[in-house]
Design an enzyme around this catalytic site. Sequence first.
Site, mmCIF file in Angstrom:
data_model
loop_
_atom_site.group_PDB
_atom_site.id
_atom_site.type_symbol
_atom_site.label_atom_id
_atom_site.label_comp_id
_atom_site.label_asym_id
_atom_site.label_seq_id
_atom_site.Cartn_x
_atom_site.Cartn_y
_atom_site.Cartn_z
ATOM 1 N N SER A 1 0.809 -1.217 0.000
ATOM 2 C CA SER A 1 0.000 0.000 0.000
ATOM 3 C C SER A 1 0.841 1.266 0.000
ATOM 4 C CB SER A 1 -0.947 0.000 1.209
ATOM 5 O OG SER A 1 -0.226 -0.163 2.418
ATOM 6 N N ASP B 1 -1.390 5.920 11.822
ATOM 7 C CA ASP B 1 -0.736 5.523 10.583
ATOM 8 C C ASP B 1 0.566 6.309 10.455
ATOM 9 O OD1 ASP B 1 0.132 4.983 8.041
ATOM 10 O OD2 ASP B 1 -1.823 5.197 7.091
ATOM 11 N N HIS C 1 2.280 5.233 6.009
ATOM 12 C CA HIS C 1 1.917 5.928 4.780
ATOM 13 C C HIS C 1 2.196 7.421 4.935
ATOM 14 C CE1 HIS C 1 -0.530 2.208 4.829
ATOM 15 N NE2 HIS C 1 -0.218 2.191 3.546
#
Length: 324
Positions: free
Chosen positions: A52, A298, A301
């Site tokens: 991702s 997170d 990312h």
Amino acid sequence: MGDPRNCFLNGRVDTDFLKWRWQPDTCKISRFNPKLFLEFVRGKSMAFIGDSVGRNHMESLLCLLYQGEIPVNIYLAEEGRVLKYHFPNHDFTLIVLWTTFLVQDDEIISHGSKTDNYTLHLDKVHEVWIKELPSTLDYAIISGGHWFFNRRFYLYQDGALIGCVSCSEPDIPKYDFTFALRMSIRTALKYTERFKGITTVLRTFSPGHFENGGWNAGGSCTRTSPLHELADAYKLISTYNVTMQLRGIQLEELERAKRRGVKERRLLALDVTRAMLVRPDGHPDVHFGNVWKRGSHDCVHWCLPGPIDAWNDLLFATLLKETV
């Protein structure tokens, strides 16, 4: 595409992280020019293949290219694991193939639930490569690494079990997880040899910046400015040494692939690791769009817009340099 990494839409209010821009010591890299890029890739196809974070990279590129032409979404698979965009005015196709480990994997199910245990077929690329890549591919941007941490793997080659990672069975040879990563990269790079004239770009490992715990132990990333020196990253990031080790493995495998001497293809490095180590301010933390993960952090990312946009400055500069 949605806005899972648009940190402002998800509550972030500070903006200083947008004002810092990485530049190498010995040269100057121009800001990304979407119109020039679209002319450069006219009539071509480009695939981002990886986890991702690789998709995050493509999302950054897509947002930048919107300034030059609005693309058409021509394919979307479940959970965005396969994405295809076409820029009709430039006949350019942009693809994302979400592959956890690059190679073929099967998650082991025990008592009806997932276990974070996997079988990896180290000599076979993931089936999505075979199903979804066009027969003529011009650019492959390959990356990965995050999914290899803290998991148990049973490793196969030629259909036979050759060893395991983090397993306890006494009769199976033991390997470190870095061996599995190395072999997956080797297989991925070798697979791209079948595309005549392809340019393969290996992006190095993108660091996370969890502080005060890991991703599943209360870690967070609330900083709003970059670090001043790489030495500060060494002090801050508990996984600094592993991060640099993974970068080293990736670059070693790229050099190994170059020594194979396959004609009519280019092999390039997109080395982002050290530049990103000093950007703990660029992650979403709690400001991301995964509703089912509310309350989690997170720190892997990157916000869009944000420091990750520099990857496309560097990508375009690297591709341009190789065509001179």
